[in-house]
Scaffold this motif. Structure first.
Motif, short mmCIF file in Angstrom:
data_model
loop_
_atom_site.label_atom_id
_atom_site.label_comp_id
_atom_site.label_asym_id
_atom_site.label_seq_id
_atom_site.Cartn_x
_atom_site.Cartn_y
_atom_site.Cartn_z
N LEU A 41 0.83 -1.21 0.00
CA LEU A 41 0.00 0.00 0.00
C LEU A 41 0.86 1.26 0.00
O LEU A 41 0.57 2.22 -0.71
CB LEU A 41 -0.93 0.02 1.22
N ASP A 45 1.09 4.11 -2.86
CA ASP A 45 0.97 5.54 -2.54
C ASP A 45 2.11 6.32 -3.19
O ASP A 45 1.90 7.37 -3.80
CB ASP A 45 0.96 5.73 -1.03
N THR A 130 -4.80 1.39 7.02
CA THR A 130 -5.28 0.95 5.71
C THR A 130 -6.10 2.03 5.04
O THR A 130 -5.89 2.33 3.85
CB THR A 130 -6.13 -0.33 5.87
N ALA A 134 -5.08 4.02 1.55
CA ALA A 134 -6.00 3.92 0.41
C ALA A 134 -6.51 5.30 0.01
O ALA A 134 -6.60 5.61 -1.19
CB ALA A 134 -7.17 3.01 0.77
#
Length: 161
Positions: A41, A45, A130, A134
């Motif tokens: 993740l 990003d 998370t 996201a």
């Protein structure tokens, strides 16, 4: 005799230690997988931030209808022009890291208090990290000009249709 003729002998030696270490590592697999997923993740990003910067470069050059592939191809050029540089990314990354650690500390305290009161623990920290990653990916892709992501981002932030 040569040990290559008796492969089972080494397998059976120190069996209790090997069994204990196997159980220990088996318990860590879940956490290692979660760490891997969160690392992916963070990588997404970073990549989406670079895509947003290269999209701004392409727009400045007059290419308003840039595709994702052209944005990815423009990343090396944006680096050469100094738009993507490690010193700027370090400053932004350091402040983000400090804020993340502060939020993790607070949410870990909340997790502890929730677990002591009978609620499942670990959910606050995991959900926050998370969702933050996201949301950051969606913001970067929205900034790059992807309208479908802008629509999803609006709903994630609680906006109306």
């Amino acid at each position: 005799m040569n040990q290559s003729f008796y492969p089972g002998e080494d397998l059976a030696s120190h069996f209790p230690l090997k069994a204990a270490l196997s159980i220990f590592f088996l318990a860590l697999v879940h956490h290692a997988f979660m760490f891997l997923c969160f690392s992916l993740l963070v990588l997404a990003d970073l990549l989406s931030r670079w895509i947003a910067i290269s999209a701004a470069l392409l727009r400045a050059e007059g290419k308003s209808e840039a595709t994702l592939l052209s944005m990815i191809r423009a990343i090396p050029r944006a680096r050469r022009l100094g738009l993507i540089c490690s010193s700027v990314m370090k400053e932004q990354g350091l402040s983000k890291l400090i804020l993340y650690n502060l939020c993790v500390l607070v949410s870990a305290c909340a997790d502890y208090l929730l677990s002591e009161s009978g609620f499942p623990s670990g959910m606050v920290s995991l959900a926050y990290l998370t969702a933050a990653e996201a949301l950051s990916v969606m913001e970067n892709l929205s900034e790059a000009g992807f309208s479908s992501v802008t629509f999803m981002l609006k709903h994630m932030k609680g906006g109306r249709k």
